[in-house]
Design a protein around this motif. Structure first.
Motif, short mmCIF file in Angstrom:
data_model
loop_
_atom_site.label_atom_id
_atom_site.label_comp_id
_atom_site.label_asym_id
_atom_site.label_seq_id
_atom_site.Cartn_x
_atom_site.Cartn_y
_atom_site.Cartn_z
N ASP A 205 0.96 -1.16 0.08
CA ASP A 205 -0.30 0.05 0.14
C ASP A 205 0.61 1.04 -0.09
OD1 ASP A 205 -1.64 2.11 -0.20
OD2 ASP A 205 -2.32 0.73 2.73
N PHE A 206 1.89 1.82 -1.29
CA PHE A 206 2.57 2.59 -1.61
C PHE A 206 1.81 3.99 -1.79
CE2 PHE A 206 5.86 4.68 -2.98
CZ PHE A 206 7.33 4.51 -2.68
N GLY A 207 0.63 3.42 -2.16
CA GLY A 207 -0.17 5.42 -1.42
C GLY A 207 0.50 6.13 -0.66
N PRO A 208 0.36 5.69 0.48
CA PRO A 208 0.71 7.29 1.58
C PRO A 208 2.63 7.26 1.65
CG PRO A 208 -0.67 5.16 3.11
CD PRO A 208 -0.35 4.66 1.44
N CYS A 209 2.82 6.76 1.07
CA CYS A 209 4.44 6.78 1.51
C CYS A 209 4.57 7.78 0.26
CB CYS A 209 5.49 5.69 1.00
SG CYS A 209 7.23 6.26 0.83
N ASN A 210 3.68 7.54 -1.21
CA ASN A 210 3.76 8.50 -2.19
C ASN A 210 3.36 9.60 -2.08
OD1 ASN A 210 5.12 7.61 -4.95
ND2 ASN A 210 3.00 6.65 -5.52
N MET A 211 2.25 9.27 -0.91
CA MET A 211 1.97 11.22 -1.22
C MET A 211 2.45 11.81 -0.26
SD MET A 211 -1.65 12.54 -1.53
CE MET A 211 -1.73 11.14 -2.65
N ASP A 212 3.54 10.82 1.04
CA ASP A 212 4.19 12.10 1.98
C ASP A 212 5.77 13.12 1.17
OD1 ASP A 212 2.89 11.49 3.84
OD2 ASP A 212 4.63 9.88 4.76
N ILE A 213 6.07 11.75 -0.27
CA ILE A 213 7.58 12.08 -0.99
C ILE A 213 6.62 13.50 -2.05
CG2 ILE A 213 8.51 11.46 -3.03
CD1 ILE A 213 8.39 9.11 -1.99
N PHE A 214 4.97 13.44 -2.79
CA PHE A 214 4.59 14.75 -3.44
C PHE A 214 4.56 16.00 -2.79
CE2 PHE A 214 0.80 16.66 -5.05
CZ PHE A 214 1.49 16.14 -6.18
N THR A 215 3.81 15.45 -1.45
CA THR A 215 3.74 16.70 -0.40
C THR A 215 5.23 17.51 -0.45
OG1 THR A 215 1.62 15.76 0.52
CG2 THR A 215 2.96 18.03 1.72
N TYR A 216 6.40 16.88 0.26
CA TYR A 216 7.50 17.30 0.60
C TYR A 216 7.69 17.88 -0.67
CZ TYR A 216 12.45 17.60 1.10
OH TYR A 216 13.48 17.11 1.36
N GLU A 217 7.54 17.42 -2.48
CA GLU A 217 8.47 17.85 -3.49
C GLU A 217 7.72 19.71 -3.47
OE1 GLU A 217 10.91 16.96 -4.91
OE2 GLU A 217 11.82 15.33 -4.47
N GLU A 218 5.95 19.00 -3.63
CA GLU A 218 5.85 20.29 -3.89
C GLU A 218 5.29 21.32 -2.95
OE1 GLU A 218 3.09 20.66 -6.69
OE2 GLU A 218 4.91 18.72 -7.14
N LYS A 219 5.91 21.74 -2.08
CA LYS A 219 6.54 22.50 -0.65
C LYS A 219 7.58 23.13 -1.44
CE LYS A 219 7.37 23.51 3.33
NZ LYS A 219 7.46 23.19 5.06
#
Length: 259
Positions: A218-232
């Motif tokens: 269930d890699f979705g939460p990890c993907n979302m953490d990375i996406f949030t970090y990169e978007e910031k």
């Protein structure tokens, strides 16, 4: 995770069944996948690419593992939607013409976060929450795991050769390509040793982001953490930290063990 002393083991003889990569470009991504799966891991790779047609590399008999690489309709992440007729017709062609059982394959979507080619962060965020497992996604008609590269797939090449590559920042993929050229970093030189180095770089990047654990099923939460970090980071500086998630597919397939 994240320690340079970690033990990385490559499982070169593992049967991985049917594996499908749906990629954005028809040059760099197919080249890297072909290099990984035919030179480092000894598998057959088949490609069906825009304007290039069908090719087989490292041909095998009595296949128990089959890696297929295809393009989305265009170099835009919006073309991976489950209702996209191009992909649906291509899946039908894979089944009928190439005896590739799409319905029972692990599917990985490799796309760039480059803001010049993929301009809709809301769509990307939504797909990261949906495409979180290579073999089955709850309440969605298609399996598949979306794996982004920031800003582009060239960040994987970078991670093979530079310590703390994930701390380098670039505005868009072309800028990263120019950096690789100036630094004389060439994807042709990717090897088993550099792949192990890239895996350690990935896990160190996770630690740097604050990801201590992740669930490969269930890699979705990890993907979302990375996406949030990169978007910031992009919001603050108009730059992305160089990071590619292509190694996650190798970990998911059991080709890489972290001990």
């Amino acid at each position: 995770m994240g320690c340079q002393d970690m033990n990385i083991q490559l499982n070169k003889n593992k049967s991985i069944g049917k594996v499908l990569y749906i990629v954005e470009g028809n040059r760099t991504e197919p080249f890297i996948l072909q290099k990984l799966f035919t030179e480092i891991f000894d598998y057959q790779v088949e490609e069906l690419l825009r304007d290039k047609g069908y090719f087989v590399f490292n041909s095998k008999e009595n296949l128990t593992s089959q890696v297929f690489v295809i393009n989305a309709e265009q170099s835009n992440i919006k073309y991976i939607d489950k209702d996209n007729e191009f992909l649906n017709n291509l899946f039908k062609e894979l089944i009928e013409a190439y005896d590739f059982d799409v319905d029972n394959s692990a599917i990985y979507y490799l796309f760039d976060r480059d803001h010049r080619s993929n301009k809709d962060p809301n769509f990307i965020k939504n797909m990261l929450g949906i495409l979180k497992n290579a073999r089955e996604n709850e309440n969605y008609d298609r399996q598949g795991l979306l794996l982004l590269s920031y800003p582009s797939i060239e960040s994987f090449t970078l991670s093979n050769f530079r310590t703390d590559s994930f701390k380098l920042k670039f505005n868009f993929g072309g800028e990263l390509k120019q950096y690789l050229h100036l630094q004389k970093i060439n994807q042709d030189n990717i090897s088993e040793e550099t792949l192990v180095f890239a895996i350690k770089e990935l896990l160190n990047a996770f630690n740097n982001i604050g990801i201590e654990n992740y669930d490969i099923d269930d890699f979705g939460p990890c993907n979302m953490d990375i996406f949030t970090y990169e978007e910031k980071a992009f919001s603050n500086e108009h730059l992305y930290y160089a990071l590619s998630l292509i190694c996650i597919s190798l970990i998911d397939l059991g080709l890489i063990e972290i001990l």
